[in-house]
Structures are given as structure tokens and as C-alpha cells.
Design a protein around this motif. Structure first.
Motif, PDB file in Angstrom:
ATOM      1  N   ASP A   1     -55.679 -26.088  23.678  1.00 40.58           N
ATOM      2  CA  ASP A   1     -55.863 -25.102  24.742  1.00 40.58           C
ATOM      3  C   ASP A   1     -54.960 -25.409  25.929  1.00 40.58           C
ATOM      4  O   ASP A   1     -54.390 -24.504  26.547  1.00 40.58           O
ATOM      5  N   GLY A   2     -54.813 -26.711  26.233  1.00 39.49           N
ATOM      6  CA  GLY A   2     -53.954 -27.096  27.332  1.00 39.49           C
ATOM      7  C   GLY A   2     -52.498 -26.793  27.075  1.00 39.49           C
ATOM      8  O   GLY A   2     -51.752 -26.396  27.985  1.00 39.49           O
ATOM      9  N   ILE A   3     -52.057 -26.962  25.819  1.00 32.74           N
ATOM     10  CA  ILE A   3     -50.667 -26.672  25.470  1.00 32.74           C
ATOM     11  C   ILE A   3     -50.375 -25.189  25.663  1.00 32.74           C
ATOM     12  O   ILE A   3     -49.343 -24.801  26.219  1.00 32.74           O
ATOM     13  N   ALA A   4     -51.291 -24.355  25.193  1.00 31.36           N
ATOM     14  CA  ALA A   4     -51.091 -22.914  25.318  1.00 31.36           C
ATOM     15  C   ALA A   4     -51.049 -22.468  26.776  1.00 31.36           C
ATOM     16  O   ALA A   4     -50.436 -21.449  27.101  1.00 31.36           O
ATOM     17  N   ALA A   5     -51.687 -23.234  27.657  1.00 32.20           N
ATOM     18  CA  ALA A   5     -51.707 -22.887  29.074  1.00 32.20           C
ATOM     19  C   ALA A   5     -50.550 -23.500  29.848  1.00 32.20           C
ATOM     20  O   ALA A   5     -50.432 -23.274  31.053  1.00 32.20           O
ATOM     21  N   CYS A   6     -49.695 -24.285  29.177  1.00 35.77           N
ATOM     22  CA  CYS A   6     -48.560 -24.905  29.859  1.00 35.77           C
ATOM     23  C   CYS A   6     -47.577 -23.827  30.318  1.00 35.77           C
ATOM     24  O   CYS A   6     -47.474 -22.758  29.703  1.00 35.77           O
ATOM     25  N   PRO A   7     -46.826 -24.112  31.385  1.00 36.00           N
ATOM     26  CA  PRO A   7     -45.832 -23.131  31.834  1.00 36.00           C
ATOM     27  C   PRO A   7     -44.758 -22.929  30.783  1.00 36.00           C
ATOM     28  O   PRO A   7     -44.392 -23.851  30.052  1.00 36.00           O
ATOM     29  N   ALA A   8     -44.269 -21.712  30.689  1.00 40.29           N
ATOM     30  CA  ALA A   8     -43.249 -21.400  29.686  1.00 40.29           C
ATOM     31  C   ALA A   8     -41.897 -22.004  30.048  1.00 40.29           C
ATOM     32  O   ALA A   8     -41.103 -22.351  29.177  1.00 40.29           O
ATOM     33  N   LYS A   9     -41.633 -22.147  31.341  1.00 40.88           N
ATOM     34  CA  LYS A   9     -40.337 -22.630  31.792  1.00 40.88           C
ATOM     35  C   LYS A   9     -40.365 -24.139  31.978  1.00 40.88           C
ATOM     36  O   LYS A   9     -41.326 -24.703  32.494  1.00 40.88           O
ATOM     37  N   ARG A  10     -39.280 -24.798  31.530  1.00 39.61           N
ATOM     38  CA  ARG A  10     -39.170 -26.232  31.725  1.00 39.61           C
ATOM     39  C   ARG A  10     -39.016 -26.564  33.206  1.00 39.61           C
ATOM     40  O   ARG A  10     -38.339 -25.861  33.941  1.00 39.61           O
ATOM     41  N   THR A  11     -39.635 -27.669  33.611  1.00 40.89           N
ATOM     42  CA  THR A  11     -39.593 -28.062  35.012  1.00 40.89           C
ATOM     43  C   THR A  11     -38.353 -28.904  35.298  1.00 40.89           C
ATOM     44  O   THR A  11     -37.612 -29.284  34.386  1.00 40.89           O
ATOM     45  N   ASP A  12     -38.154 -29.201  36.583  1.00 38.12           N
ATOM     46  CA  ASP A  12     -37.034 -30.040  36.995  1.00 38.12           C
ATOM     47  C   ASP A  12     -37.197 -31.440  36.385  1.00 38.12           C
ATOM     48  O   ASP A  12     -38.309 -31.981  36.353  1.00 38.12           O
ATOM     49  N   PRO A  13     -36.103 -32.042  35.883  1.00 35.02           N
ATOM     50  CA  PRO A  13     -36.200 -33.362  35.239  1.00 35.02           C
ATOM     51  C   PRO A  13     -36.833 -34.446  36.098  1.00 35.02           C
ATOM     52  O   PRO A  13     -37.395 -35.407  35.567  1.00 35.02           O
TER      53      PRO A  13
END
Length: 219
Positions: free
Chosen positions: A135-147
Motif C-alpha cells: 500500500d505504501g509503494i502505491a502511494a509513493c510519489p510518481a516523480k523521482r526526488t532530488d538525489p
């Protein structure tokens, strides 16, 4: 032993079998008997085989796709993890019918059963953790964050080991990994996974943290 193997994994496996045979006296050092090496197909050969599922969890995979892979692993009927849990339980039950408590301080079978029972409990806990994690994975943001946000979090996957030993050889030179990933994502799962809201980007990457260089001492 043959001099060449298609991968490091096959070479290591052959060497281990060779040493075991020498230790048990079933093979002499000059024997030309062919060694049997367990072969695992390349990850792209089966999208629902464990190496295939690992190959589907790429940086470009969407949260929906990664959550689906975790659900496949943890599925109650055909999931790899529940099957492994049952295997450990079966081994514990096999040990259970061989327990003996006649000697007051010598219970080797009970010690083995205790370890298997503990491993079984850990696997059950892992299943519960993965149910929440999906459930947590599905709720993760679609865009990669800053390194910079992942500098303090270690990478967990041993890519070289998995790609070589589980891959059992390099993929064809003309293969397109992204096309393979998309094809695997469209392949129906052997288990009906829970439907989720589609996303269009990837889950955040975990990267190994590097400690700052130590300042040179002045004399």
C-alpha cells in the motif's frame, strides 16, 4: 573441470560441487566426469519467475507496477513468500516427529526445531510487513526526488550478484530492457492482484550513503 563457464555463477557452482565430491571421496582430482550445474533462465525469460520480477522493479517502473510485483510475491495462493513459509513449516513439522527428550541435557533435534520455528515466525512477519508496504509503494510519489534526499539511505540490492548468478548469462546485445519491462508489466499475473490507481513515473531510488572524507591531521 571445464575451463570456461558462461557466467561466474555457473563457475562457482561447478567449483563447489567439485570440492564436495573430492571431500566425500566420490571424485578424484583427475576425473573427467562432467559436473552438473543448476541452470537458471535469464530474468527476461519469465516475468513471473523471481529473477523476472526483480528485473521488473526498475527506476522507470511506476508505483502501480512495483506494488503489483510485491503483491505477486506475497499472494496467498501462488506467492513465492507464502510457499517458502510453508516449506519452512513443513521442515519444522518433519523435525517435530523426531524429537526426543530422554537425555536430560542433549536435545539436538529440539534445537533444530526451534530454529525452524523461529524462521517460520520471521517469514510470517515479513508477509505482514509486505502487505503494508504494498500500500505504501502505491502511494509513493510518481516523480523521482532530488538525489540529495537519498544520500543517507543505503542501497540494499546486490545487483552484480543477482544479475550474474540468477541471470545465468548476459542478455542478447540487441535486447531493449525498457521494452522488456513494459511487456512484462502488460503480462497478466497468475494471481488476481488488487486494482490500484495508475501512476506514470517511478518509485524513489535508494542509494548508498558515502561518509564525508576525514580531514588530514596537522602535525
Amino acid at each position: 573441470m571445464p575451463e570456461f563457464y558462461p557466467s561466474i555463477g555457473e563457475a562457482v557452482g561447478a567449483a563447489m560441487q567439485h570440492n564436495i565430491r573430492l571431500a566425500h571421496g566420490t571424485e578424484t582430482s583427475g576425473s573427467d566426469k562432467a559436473l552438473q550445474v543448476h541452470y537458471l533462465p535469464h530474468p527476461t525469460a519469465d516475468a513471473h519467475f523471481v529473477p523476472g520480477m526483480i528485473a521488473r522493479v526498475t527506476e522507470t517502473a511506476t508505483p502501480e507496477e512495483v506494488a503489483g510485483v510485491v503483491e505477486e510475491v506475497n499472494g496467498a495462493l501462488v506467492g513465492v513468500l507464502p510457499q517458502l513459509t510453508e516449506l519452512v513449516a513443513a521442515a519444522a513439522d518433519w523435525t517435530r516427529v523426531r524429537l526426543a527428550f530422554d537425555a536430560p541435557h542433549h536435545h539436538p533435534a529440539f534445537g533444530t526445531w526451534t530454529r525452524l520455528a523461529a524462521a517460520h515466525g520471521m517469514l510470517r512477519d515479513v508477509q505482514e510487513q509486505l502487505e503494508v508496504a504494498a500500500d505504501g509503494i502505491a502511494a509513493c510519489p510518481a516523480k523521482r526526488t532530488d538525489p540529495r534526499h537519498r544520500e543517507m539511505v543505503n542501497v540494499l540490492r546486490t545487483r552484480e550478484l543477482l544479475d550474474d548468478i540468477l541471470g545465468a548469462g548476459a542478455p542478447p546485445a540487441d535486447r531493449n530492457p525498457e521494452a522488456d519491462r513494459q511487456r512484462a508489466a502488460r503480462t497478466p499475473s497468475p494471481q488476481a492482484a488488487t486494482q490500484r490507481t495508475p501512476s506514470t513515473a517511478s518509485t524513489a531510488e535508494r542509494q548508498a550513503s558515502t561518509p564525508p572524507p576525514r580531514a588530514a591531521r596537522t602535525r
